[in-house]
Design a protein around this motif. Sequence first.
Motif, PDB file in Angstrom:
ATOM      1  N   HIS A   1       2.582   1.639  -3.394  1.00 58.98           N
ATOM      2  CA  HIS A   1       1.680   2.203  -4.403  1.00 58.98           C
ATOM      3  C   HIS A   1       1.511   3.709  -4.180  1.00 58.98           C
ATOM      4  N   ASP A   2       1.281   4.132  -2.935  1.00 59.39           N
ATOM      5  CA  ASP A   2       1.124   5.554  -2.617  1.00 59.39           C
ATOM      6  C   ASP A   2       2.387   6.338  -2.969  1.00 59.39           C
TER       7      ASP A   2
ATOM      8  N   ARG B   1       0.839  -1.203   0.000  1.00 56.94           N
ATOM      9  CA  ARG B   1       0.000   0.000   0.000  1.00 56.94           C
ATOM     10  C   ARG B   1       0.873   1.252   0.000  1.00 56.94           C
ATOM     11  N   HIS B   2       1.898   1.265   0.876  1.00 62.81           N
ATOM     12  CA  HIS B   2       2.798   2.420   0.913  1.00 62.81           C
ATOM     13  C   HIS B   2       3.603   2.524  -0.379  1.00 62.81           C
TER      14      HIS B   2
ATOM     15  N   ARG C   1       2.653   6.828  -6.703  1.00 62.55           N
ATOM     16  CA  ARG C   1       1.686   7.841  -7.136  1.00 62.55           C
ATOM     17  C   ARG C   1       2.221   9.247  -6.828  1.00 62.55           C
ATOM     18  N   LEU C   2       2.770   9.416  -5.625  1.00 67.20           N
ATOM     19  CA  LEU C   2       3.332  10.710  -5.247  1.00 67.20           C
ATOM     20  C   LEU C   2       4.546  11.068  -6.108  1.00 67.20           C
TER      21      LEU C   2
END
Length: 93
Positions: A7-8, A4-5, A11-12
């Motif tokens: 992927h985030d 999850r981190h 994205r950032l």
Amino acid sequence: LDSRHNHDARRLLRRSCETVGLPEPVDCALSGFSPLRGVPPANHFLTSREDGQGYRCAHFLIDFGRPVRGPVMLGHYRYFGMGLCLPWNPSQL
């Protein structure tokens, strides 16, 4: 970093590249450690928010698919000396 981190963070990274006018990365790898000699692990860099919580830091290997002109600084903390991107060649290890 968990998925999850991861992927985030990707994205950032893409948003940060767009913000400074860079092409969208073709590929990127996320790690707690830099492949460059002398660079401390990501958890060595201290960041904090007004609420006292810290931001996660990470090292990225970014492939833009073509050369980009530098210097390149990415991320929220680029104004505070973090986020410097350097050219990397695996033969330099």
